[in-house]
Design a protein around this motif. Structure first.
Motif, PDB file in Angstrom:
ATOM      1  N   ILE A 267       0.855  -1.226   0.034  1.00 38.45           N
ATOM      2  CA  ILE A 267      -0.046  -0.135  -0.111  1.00 38.45           C
ATOM      3  C   ILE A 267       0.862   1.070   0.015  1.00 38.45           C
ATOM      4  CG2 ILE A 267      -1.772   1.189   1.432  1.00 38.45           C
ATOM      5  CD1 ILE A 267      -2.524  -1.225   2.673  1.00 38.45           C
ATOM      6  N   LYS A 268       0.348   2.381  -0.966  1.00 40.30           N
ATOM      7  CA  LYS A 268       1.142   3.510  -0.914  1.00 40.30           C
ATOM      8  C   LYS A 268       0.485   4.242   0.381  1.00 40.30           C
ATOM      9  CE  LYS A 268       3.179   6.978  -3.807  1.00 40.30           C
ATOM     10  NZ  LYS A 268       2.434   8.131  -3.528  1.00 40.30           N
ATOM     11  N   LEU A 269       1.331   4.502   1.426  1.00 39.58           N
ATOM     12  CA  LEU A 269       0.526   4.759   2.471  1.00 39.58           C
ATOM     13  C   LEU A 269      -0.237   6.267   2.502  1.00 39.58           C
ATOM     14  CD1 LEU A 269       0.082   3.654   5.438  1.00 39.58           C
ATOM     15  CD2 LEU A 269       2.138   4.605   6.209  1.00 39.58           C
ATOM     16  N   ALA A 297       4.060  12.175   4.563  1.00 38.12           N
ATOM     17  CA  ALA A 297       5.528  12.020   3.697  1.00 38.12           C
ATOM     18  C   ALA A 297       5.255  11.126   2.654  1.00 38.12           C
ATOM     19  CB  ALA A 297       6.620  11.292   4.617  1.00 38.12           C
ATOM     20  N   PRO A 298       5.854  11.167   1.347  1.00 36.81           N
ATOM     21  CA  PRO A 298       5.498  10.678   0.257  1.00 36.81           C
ATOM     22  C   PRO A 298       6.273   9.433   0.096  1.00 36.81           C
ATOM     23  CG  PRO A 298       6.852  12.526  -0.326  1.00 36.81           C
ATOM     24  CD  PRO A 298       6.833  12.733   1.126  1.00 36.81           C
ATOM     25  N   ASP A 299       5.831   8.420  -0.804  1.00 33.16           N
ATOM     26  CA  ASP A 299       6.628   7.569  -1.152  1.00 33.16           C
ATOM     27  C   ASP A 299       7.033   6.474  -0.145  1.00 33.16           C
ATOM     28  OD1 ASP A 299       6.438   8.243  -4.134  1.00 33.16           O
ATOM     29  OD2 ASP A 299       8.419   9.703  -3.473  1.00 33.16           O
ATOM     30  N   ILE A 300       5.990   6.378   0.464  1.00 31.65           N
ATOM     31  CA  ILE A 300       6.302   5.468   1.803  1.00 31.65           C
ATOM     32  C   ILE A 300       5.174   3.931   1.474  1.00 31.65           C
ATOM     33  CG2 ILE A 300       5.840   4.681   4.066  1.00 31.65           C
ATOM     34  CD1 ILE A 300       7.361   7.410   4.775  1.00 31.65           C
ATOM     35  N   TRP A 301       5.662   2.997   1.429  1.00 32.53           N
ATOM     36  CA  TRP A 301       4.876   1.787   1.126  1.00 32.53           C
ATOM     37  C   TRP A 301       4.938   0.798   2.513  1.00 32.53           C
ATOM     38  CZ3 TRP A 301       2.443   0.750  -3.265  1.00 32.53           C
ATOM     39  CH2 TRP A 301       2.754   1.807  -4.591  1.00 32.53           C
ATOM     40  N   PRO A 336       8.469   8.988   7.987  1.00 29.02           N
ATOM     41  CA  PRO A 336       9.577   7.764   8.223  1.00 29.02           C
ATOM     42  C   PRO A 336      10.222   7.878   9.318  1.00 29.02           C
ATOM     43  CG  PRO A 336      10.458   9.404   6.830  1.00 29.02           C
ATOM     44  CD  PRO A 336       9.319   9.823   6.994  1.00 29.02           C
ATOM     45  N   LEU A 337      10.801   6.646   9.964  1.00 27.46           N
ATOM     46  CA  LEU A 337      11.446   6.477  11.148  1.00 27.46           C
ATOM     47  C   LEU A 337      12.670   5.780  10.890  1.00 27.46           C
ATOM     48  CD1 LEU A 337       8.684   5.449  13.890  1.00 27.46           C
ATOM     49  CD2 LEU A 337       9.982   7.858  13.497  1.00 27.46           C
ATOM     50  N   LYS A 338      13.754   5.591  11.746  1.00 28.62           N
ATOM     51  CA  LYS A 338      14.756   4.707  11.457  1.00 28.62           C
ATOM     52  C   LYS A 338      14.425   3.206  11.418  1.00 28.62           C
ATOM     53  CE  LYS A 338      17.995   8.028  14.025  1.00 28.62           C
ATOM     54  NZ  LYS A 338      18.689   8.459  15.115  1.00 28.62           N
ATOM     55  N   ASN A 339      15.479   2.178  11.232  1.00 28.69           N
ATOM     56  CA  ASN A 339      15.140   0.841  11.071  1.00 28.69           C
ATOM     57  C   ASN A 339      14.022   0.483  10.162  1.00 28.69           C
ATOM     58  OD1 ASN A 339      17.121   0.591  13.037  1.00 28.69           O
ATOM     59  ND2 ASN A 339      15.496   1.068  14.670  1.00 28.69           N
ATOM     60  N   ARG A 409       7.845  -0.640   6.872  1.00 23.52           N
ATOM     61  CA  ARG A 409       7.855  -0.262   5.627  1.00 23.52           C
ATOM     62  C   ARG A 409       8.582  -1.425   4.590  1.00 23.52           C
ATOM     63  NH1 ARG A 409      11.557   5.106   5.429  1.00 23.52           N
ATOM     64  NH2 ARG A 409      11.050   4.802   3.308  1.00 23.52           N
ATOM     65  N   THR A 410       8.087  -1.269   3.417  1.00 25.24           N
ATOM     66  CA  THR A 410       8.220  -2.453   2.470  1.00 25.24           C
ATOM     67  C   THR A 410       8.894  -1.789   1.000  1.00 25.24           C
ATOM     68  OG1 THR A 410       7.773  -4.432   1.445  1.00 25.24           O
ATOM     69  CG2 THR A 410       6.159  -2.528   1.645  1.00 25.24           C
ATOM     70  N   ASP A 411       9.430  -2.368   0.221  1.00 26.96           N
ATOM     71  CA  ASP A 411       9.852  -1.842  -1.016  1.00 26.96           C
ATOM     72  C   ASP A 411       8.687  -1.607  -2.028  1.00 26.96           C
ATOM     73  OD1 ASP A 411      12.626  -1.550  -0.328  1.00 26.96           O
ATOM     74  OD2 ASP A 411      12.699  -3.836  -1.012  1.00 26.96           O
ATOM     75  N   PRO A 412       8.676  -0.469  -2.746  1.00 27.52           N
ATOM     76  CA  PRO A 412       7.554  -0.301  -3.656  1.00 27.52           C
ATOM     77  C   PRO A 412       7.424  -1.567  -4.607  1.00 27.52           C
ATOM     78  CG  PRO A 412       9.163   1.249  -4.041  1.00 27.52           C
ATOM     79  CD  PRO A 412       9.702   0.570  -2.866  1.00 27.52           C
ATOM     80  N   PRO A 413       6.111  -1.683  -5.247  1.00 35.07           N
ATOM     81  CA  PRO A 413       6.328  -3.021  -6.161  1.00 35.07           C
ATOM     82  C   PRO A 413       6.981  -2.365  -7.263  1.00 35.07           C
ATOM     83  CG  PRO A 413       4.100  -1.551  -5.935  1.00 35.07           C
ATOM     84  CD  PRO A 413       4.884  -1.036  -4.739  1.00 35.07           C
TER      85      PRO A 413
END
Length: 416
Positions: A267-269, A297-301, A336-339, A409-413
């Motif tokens: 999901i694009k959050l 924040a943009p582009d977080i999946w 976004p956060l660390k880790n 978080r995960t990598d975008p498709p």
């Protein structure tokens, strides 16, 4: 206070025995000063013990006690030889135990007090303004070159501040770890409690739903077969309405007990959050009354079931809106956060909650609302638990509430 007495008794007692072995008179001047110092420390400790239960601001009292201890250490060093005293390490002992009671600023203050006192005492001794008690065979600062005296003062000062800095780091790390353990313990207790209640709830919900379905079906048949009478039809409508309400409640209870299996997808959050907010702004509980401030924040999946995400967010927004009497605002942030995590924060300026209330808000059927079922946050907790995450809540009465949750978080498709 107890360990101060114990340490002082052992330390000064051993010093008195050493002095007696070198001075035949038990009434020698240095010994008389040590006797008085021990008596003063015991008297101070007694006064501390009497005052402590009557104090409300113990933090200031802690500062006073430790500051007095630095002066006592300076006096001990002066009595036992000043520049040649072997007890200058006591400054480090004071700084170390101050780290158990004070934060970094307080520890640095105590290190500065120790350094200033030692520097002034040795300077006064070197220039002949004071004459310390010295043990036989020992030398005063006057007997050493100025560079040697300055070097020793600097060594003591550097040692004090180095120990203060290191001990403050360790104490803050210990406090942080302790807070995290307490929070984890609370979460474990909450999960165990909800797991037990969930098992019981699942069975009850199934048992309740079947009779409700039979009851609703029977009433519908009766309405069709019995001759229409306004009074009877009104009663049947009441039965059907309440049956539907109980059915919804049983479904919610079942959702809390056993959330449906997730259909996880990427999901694009920011997009999903914005879509849910648009729908919520049109809801009757919010429309025209609550303003929602967004900062995504943009582009977080994230990998999550979109239905679960919307249900969690909707319940949290609804709780925030219902806590606000009249007009108010809800602030929604995602960053976004660390880790490799992302955090969603929901803040409102509503009525807030007391610490006692926060401990109970995840319990099923616990609610402060007139028409609430008390299952909203329980369902949110159950859903988030399946993603190995949880809610962190900060709230003050009449000042509002801040709720945070972290998602992996995960990598975008690849096609995104």
């Amino acid at each position: 206070m107890f360990f101060r007495l114990l340490f002082t008794s052992l330390l000064l007692g051993s010093t008195i025995i050493l002095q007696l072995s070198e001075s035949p008179s038990p009434l020698a001047k240095p010994l008389l000063v040590l006797y008085g110092l021990i008596a003063a420390i015991f008297l101070l400790s007694f006064i501390y013990a009497v005052i402590l239960p009557r104090l409300k601001r113990t933090h200031i009292f802690t500062y006073v006690q430790i500051a007095v201890d630095t002066f006592i250490v300076t006096l001990i060093i002066f009595v036992t030889g000043s520049f040649s005293s072997i007890f200058s390490f006591l400054y480090l002992v004071v700084i170390i135990y101050s780290s158990m009671l004070l934060f970094r600023k307080g520890i640095i203050i105590m290190a500065a007090l120790c350094s200033i006192q030692y520097g002034i005492m040795i300077d006064l001794e070197y220039y002949g303004f004071i004459n310390p008690f010295v043990m036989e065979g020992s030398f005063t600062a006057v007997n050493y070159p100025g560079g040697h005296v300055v070097f020793k003062i600097l060594v003591i000062m550097v040692a004090c501040f180095a120990v203060a800095f290191l001990s403050s780091l360790l104490s803050e790390q210990i406090r942080k770890t302790k807070d995290e353990l307490l929070a984890l313990e609370e979460r474990v207790k909450r999960v165990e409690k909800l797991a037990y209640m969930g098992e019981m709830a699942a069975g009850m919900a199934h048992e309740i739903k079947n009779p409700l379905a039979s009851l609703a079906g029977s009433i519908q048949i009766l309405r069709q077969e019995i001759r229409y009478q306004p009074e009877h039809d009104k009663l049947m409508q009441i039965v059907l309405r309440e049956t539907d309400r109980l059915s919804v409640l049983a479904n919610n209870f079942l959702l809390f007990a056993k959330p449906p299996a997730a259909k996880v997808e990427k999901i694009k959050l920011d997009s999903d959050l914005a879509e849910t907010v648009r729908l919520f702004e049109k809801d009757g509980s919010c429309f025209g009354r609550i303003s929602i401030k967004e900062d995504f924040a943009p582009d977080i999946w994230v990998a999550m079931d979109p239905i679960h995400l919307r249900q969690v967010l909707w319940n949290l927004l609804l709780n925030a809106a219902e806590s606000i009497a009249g007009k108010g605002y809800i602030e929604l942030k995602m960053y976004p956060l660390k880790n490799n995590y992302a955090e969603i924060m929901i803040a409102d300026n509503g009525c807030g909650m007391s610490p006692e209330l926060i401990k109970s808000i995840f319990d099923p059927f616990f609610t402060t609302k007139i028409n609430g079922t008390g299952l909203g946050l329980s369902i949110v907790h159950s859903i988030l638990e399946s993603y190995n995450t949880w809610l962190e809540i900060e709230s003050r009465v009449d000042q509002g509430t801040v709720i945070r949750m972290q998602l992996k978080r995960t990598d975008p498709p690849t096609s995104a």
